[in-house]
Design a protein around this motif. Structure first.
Motif, short mmCIF file in Angstrom:
data_model
loop_
_atom_site.label_atom_id
_atom_site.label_comp_id
_atom_site.label_asym_id
_atom_site.label_seq_id
_atom_site.Cartn_x
_atom_site.Cartn_y
_atom_site.Cartn_z
N SER A 57 5.00 4.89 3.48
CA SER A 57 4.51 6.20 3.73
C SER A 57 5.51 7.37 3.46
O SER A 57 6.63 7.59 4.09
N VAL A 103 -5.62 3.47 5.85
CA VAL A 103 -4.88 2.58 4.90
C VAL A 103 -3.69 1.69 6.08
O VAL A 103 -3.26 0.76 6.07
N THR A 104 -3.37 2.77 7.05
CA THR A 104 -2.48 2.00 8.04
C THR A 104 -3.20 1.25 8.84
O THR A 104 -2.77 -0.03 9.28
N SER A 161 3.16 -1.33 4.25
CA SER A 161 2.71 -0.05 4.19
C SER A 161 3.74 0.98 3.95
O SER A 161 4.99 0.85 4.57
N LYS A 177 -5.61 8.16 4.76
CA LYS A 177 -4.58 7.53 4.90
C LYS A 177 -4.07 6.73 6.37
O LYS A 177 -3.71 5.81 6.46
N GLY A 184 -0.58 9.70 7.29
CA GLY A 184 -1.64 8.54 7.69
C GLY A 184 -1.01 8.21 9.00
O GLY A 184 -1.39 7.14 9.76
N ASN A 190 1.06 4.67 1.39
CA ASN A 190 0.40 5.35 2.16
C ASN A 190 0.86 6.80 2.19
O ASN A 190 1.35 7.32 1.01
N HIS A 237 0.76 -1.30 0.02
CA HIS A 237 -0.15 -0.16 0.00
C HIS A 237 0.92 1.48 -0.23
O HIS A 237 1.68 1.32 0.96
#
Length: 249
Positions: free
Chosen positions: A188, A164-165, A186, A161, A147, A143, A141
């Motif tokens: 970021s 998403v985390t 993830s 976001k 997030g 992110n 993902h």
């Protein structure tokens, strides 16, 4: 990365920026990459520029906010390439809005793409992986540092976001319960120099506030993907944060 050569990756939002950079680097590493995007002609242009690479880029029109589009796209991948080994959920939007004024349609667009679109793509990819017996696949993902906090004034984007985390950790736990070796990561990034701000309708005066800040390049994020994929199968990079040196947030 050698073990991924010849295998299949799907990258959403592959028409520009981070998605295009990821697709390009994976093709160079010998993967069969399906680039999903609404602006499919851009993916086609990128594919033409990569004809001499060891892998291959396929362009497929898909709006991840539409479940029917997503289902058809993954059906095509299964029928034409036999399955999927890697999914990179990169498609995202940062529509300019406020919590006091909306507009509500922009909130809905953010959630539809950043949260529901990501989730539907993940579900479709996992169904194919499980059906084909892929037990070493990888879901990634894209992110954002937003997030993990609430910098900037884009609170609905930040909320998406944060989702998403939470979804990354939730999926990790579900896979553990199923004794699956499929990994989930993830990534970021902080500020990245892409078209996202302008494409999302953020006013020029707001973008001006960030013009003197340091930025990552899209390839920096793509390099993170290669690093994560290149770790041994028993290693899971659960969360990777990348910022440009000197970023003030």
């Amino acid at each position: 990365m050698e073990r991924w050569a010849g295998r299949v990756a799907v990258v959403t939002g592959a028409s520009s920026g981070i998605g295009a950079a990821i697709a390009q680097e994976l093709v160079k590493k010998g993967l069969k990459v399906v680039g999903l995007a609404r602006r499919v002609e851009r993916v086609e242009e990128l594919a033409n520029s990569l004809e001499s690479a060891s892998g291959k880029l396929y362009s497929l029109k898909c709006d991840v906010s539409k479940e029917s589009d997503v289902r058809e796209a993954f059906k095509w991948v299964k029928s034409n390439l036999g399955g999927i080994n890697i999914l990179v959920n990169n498609a995202g939007v940062c529509d300019f809005n406020t919590l006091t004024d909306g507009p509500v349609q922009k909130w809905r667009n953010i959630i539809d793409i950043n949260v529901l679109g990501l989730s539907i793509c993940t579900k479709e990819a996992l169904e194919i992986m499980n059906e084909k017996g892929v037990n070493d696949g990888h879901i990634i993902h894209i992110n954002s540092i937003t997030g993990h906090g609430t910098p900037f004034n884009f609170y609905m984007y930040s909320a998406s976001k944060h989702a998403v985390t939470a979804l990354t950790e939730g999926l990790r736990r579900e896979l553990v319960k199923k004794n699956s070796k499929i990994r989930v990561t993830s990534i970021s990034p902080g500020s990245v120099l892409t078209e996202l701000g302008e494409a999302s309708g953020i006013p020029k005066e707001v973008l001006e506030d960030f013009k003197d800040n340091p930025f990552l390049e899209a390839k920096d994020v793509a390099d993170c993907i290669l690093y994560v994929l290149g770790t041994p199968p028993h290693v899971q990079i659960h969360e990777l944060t990348i910022k440009p040196v000197g970023e003030p947030m």
